[in-house]
Design a protein around this motif. Structure first.
Motif, short mmCIF file in Angstrom:
data_model
loop_
_atom_site.label_atom_id
_atom_site.label_comp_id
_atom_site.label_asym_id
_atom_site.label_seq_id
_atom_site.Cartn_x
_atom_site.Cartn_y
_atom_site.Cartn_z
N GLY A 7 3.88 -96.01 5.40
CA GLY A 7 3.88 -96.36 6.81
C GLY A 7 3.11 -97.64 7.04
N VAL A 8 2.78 -97.93 8.29
CA VAL A 8 2.03 -99.15 8.60
C VAL A 8 0.55 -98.92 8.32
CG1 VAL A 8 1.33 -100.77 10.41
CG2 VAL A 8 3.69 -99.94 10.32
N VAL A 9 0.00 -99.79 7.50
CA VAL A 9 -1.42 -99.73 7.13
C VAL A 9 -2.07 -101.05 7.55
CG1 VAL A 9 -3.05 -99.63 5.20
CG2 VAL A 9 -1.05 -98.14 5.22
N VAL A 10 -3.26 -100.95 8.14
CA VAL A 10 -3.98 -102.14 8.60
C VAL A 10 -4.93 -102.61 7.50
CG1 VAL A 10 -5.54 -103.11 10.33
CG2 VAL A 10 -3.84 -101.41 10.99
N LEU A 11 -4.85 -103.90 7.19
CA LEU A 11 -5.75 -104.51 6.22
C LEU A 11 -6.64 -105.52 6.93
CD1 LEU A 11 -6.73 -105.30 3.33
CD2 LEU A 11 -4.84 -106.95 3.29
N ASP A 12 -7.95 -105.27 6.94
CA ASP A 12 -8.92 -106.23 7.46
C ASP A 12 -9.12 -107.29 6.38
OD1 ASP A 12 -11.18 -107.64 8.27
OD2 ASP A 12 -12.20 -105.88 9.06
N THR A 13 -8.67 -108.52 6.64
CA THR A 13 -8.71 -109.55 5.60
C THR A 13 -10.12 -109.96 5.23
OG1 THR A 13 -8.40 -111.24 7.33
CG2 THR A 13 -6.43 -110.46 6.17
N ARG A 14 -11.12 -109.57 6.02
CA ARG A 14 -12.49 -109.86 5.63
C ARG A 14 -12.89 -109.11 4.36
NH1 ARG A 14 -15.56 -108.38 11.05
NH2 ARG A 14 -14.19 -106.57 10.73
N LEU A 15 -12.15 -108.03 4.05
CA LEU A 15 -12.42 -107.26 2.83
C LEU A 15 -11.96 -108.00 1.58
CD1 LEU A 15 -11.31 -103.70 4.02
CD2 LEU A 15 -13.65 -104.59 3.87
N LEU A 16 -11.15 -109.06 1.73
CA LEU A 16 -10.63 -109.79 0.58
C LEU A 16 -11.66 -110.75 -0.02
CD1 LEU A 16 -8.00 -108.69 1.85
CD2 LEU A 16 -6.92 -110.88 1.34
N ALA A 17 -12.56 -111.27 0.84
CA ALA A 17 -13.51 -112.29 0.39
C ALA A 17 -14.38 -111.76 -0.74
CB ALA A 17 -14.39 -112.72 1.56
N GLY A 18 -14.58 -112.61 -1.74
CA GLY A 18 -15.43 -112.26 -2.87
C GLY A 18 -14.71 -111.67 -4.07
N TRP A 19 -13.45 -111.27 -3.88
CA TRP A 19 -12.66 -110.72 -4.98
C TRP A 19 -11.77 -111.80 -5.59
CZ3 TRP A 19 -13.49 -106.07 -7.01
CH2 TRP A 19 -13.99 -105.03 -6.22
N GLY A 20 -11.51 -111.68 -6.88
CA GLY A 20 -10.49 -112.48 -7.53
C GLY A 20 -9.17 -111.75 -7.41
N LEU A 21 -8.18 -112.36 -6.72
CA LEU A 21 -6.92 -111.69 -6.43
C LEU A 21 -5.80 -112.26 -7.29
CD1 LEU A 21 -7.22 -111.65 -2.52
CD2 LEU A 21 -7.93 -109.88 -4.16
N VAL A 22 -4.90 -111.37 -7.73
CA VAL A 22 -3.79 -111.75 -8.60
C VAL A 22 -2.48 -111.25 -8.00
CG1 VAL A 22 -5.21 -111.76 -10.68
CG2 VAL A 22 -4.08 -109.65 -9.99
#
Length: 290
Positions: free
Chosen positions: A250-265
């Motif tokens: 279903g629809v899930v909300v992602l707070d993009t502030r949680l992305l900072a500090g991670w290495g994303l692939v």
């Protein structure tokens, strides 16, 4: 091994939301676009530093922290800040605004005039109006006047904002009704600073900008990212720092502030393989924040 990218946050441009990356790259976000990324196995979330400088400690930070800073860098970041009341000598003009996020949920705030309405987009304000403009300290005194006289808070938790988005009134007039009443009461108050010029009531509605019209209600929100985890879904709406993603659950909300500090692939599929908290619609009117 795929190159890891580091996200520096969600920005709002004239064309809509944009994800910014360290190094200057930007990714425009449009409705229907696939948003998919993973966190490398063994990855650690690192402090993002403060005021353009790397963290001197190279500290790790908790996955659920929306600030992505260690205690020392968080202190340094707020040491010269309007929001923290540590910047009182800024000569630039400021504006006072009333923002509405959903039924029974309003706030008063200030923002630099040069930023226009960007601050309201960043906060996820569904509707807002300017209240007045002038020097920083006059704007701050007006904000305090409304908090004391009308009991209007200057902060609304993001979790509360998310909970009301599924139950927004259908028309612009209905969405503007609460701040219309507050604006009228505010301009009638005595004690306004003489250097602050009142602004007429001119509501700005962001439902279309955020893509919230006729969007399915969110069923959950990402609590944190974890090493080896992944998030993938179709972008159906965005408000403030939040992305509303249509996923396999279903629809899930992602707070993009949680992305900072991670290495994303890169990642594929439509799954959300990170901790998710159930999101329930708020059904009663808010009587107060504290």
């Amino acid at each position: 091994m795929a190159q890891a990218w580091r996200c520096s946050g969600l920005r709002w441009s004239a064309d809509g939301p944009v994800l910014a990356w360290d190094g200057g790259r930007r990714s425009a976000l449009t409705w229907g676009k696939r948003v998919a990324f993973g966190v490398a196995d063994g990855g650690v979330r690192a402090c993002v530093g403060a005021r353009g400088h790397a963290c001197p400690l190279g500290a790790a930070v908790p996955g659920r922290s929306t600030g992505a800073r260690c205690e020392e860098c968080a202190r340094l970041d707020r040491a010269h800040s309007v929001a923290a009341d540590t910047l009182a000598d800024d000569p630039r003009p400021y504006r006072v605004y009333l923002a509405w996020f959903g039924p029974g949920m309003t706030k008063v705030g200030i923002t630099a005039e040069r930023r226009g309405g960007a601050r309201l987009l960043e906060q996820g304000a569904v509707c807002f109006t300017w209240l007045g403009g002038g020097p920083l300290m006059a704007a701050r005194r007006t904000e305090e006047l409304l908090r004391a006289a009308l009991r209007v808070p200057d902060r609304v938790p993001y979790a509360a904002k998310r909970a009301v988005r599924a139950g927004l009134p259908a028309t612009r007039a209905e969405r503007a009704a609460e701040i219309a009443g507050l604006h009228a009461r505010a301009v009638a108050l005595s004690g306004w600073p003489e250097s602050l010029a009142p602004a007429p009531f001119e509501p700005v509605d962001h439902v279309g900008v955020f893509g919230l019209a006729e969007v399915p209600a969110a069923v959950g929100e990402v609590r944190e990212l974890v090493a080896g985890g992944a998030v993938s879904g179709e972008l159906v709406a965005a408000a403030g720092p939040d992305l509303h993603l249509l996923t396999d659950r279903g629809v899930v909300v992602l707070d993009t502030r949680l992305l900072a500090g991670w290495g994303l692939v890169p990642a594929g599929g439509r799954e959300v393989a990170v901790p998710v908290k159930a999101l329930k619609e708020r059904t009663t009117a808010q009587e107060g924040l504290f």
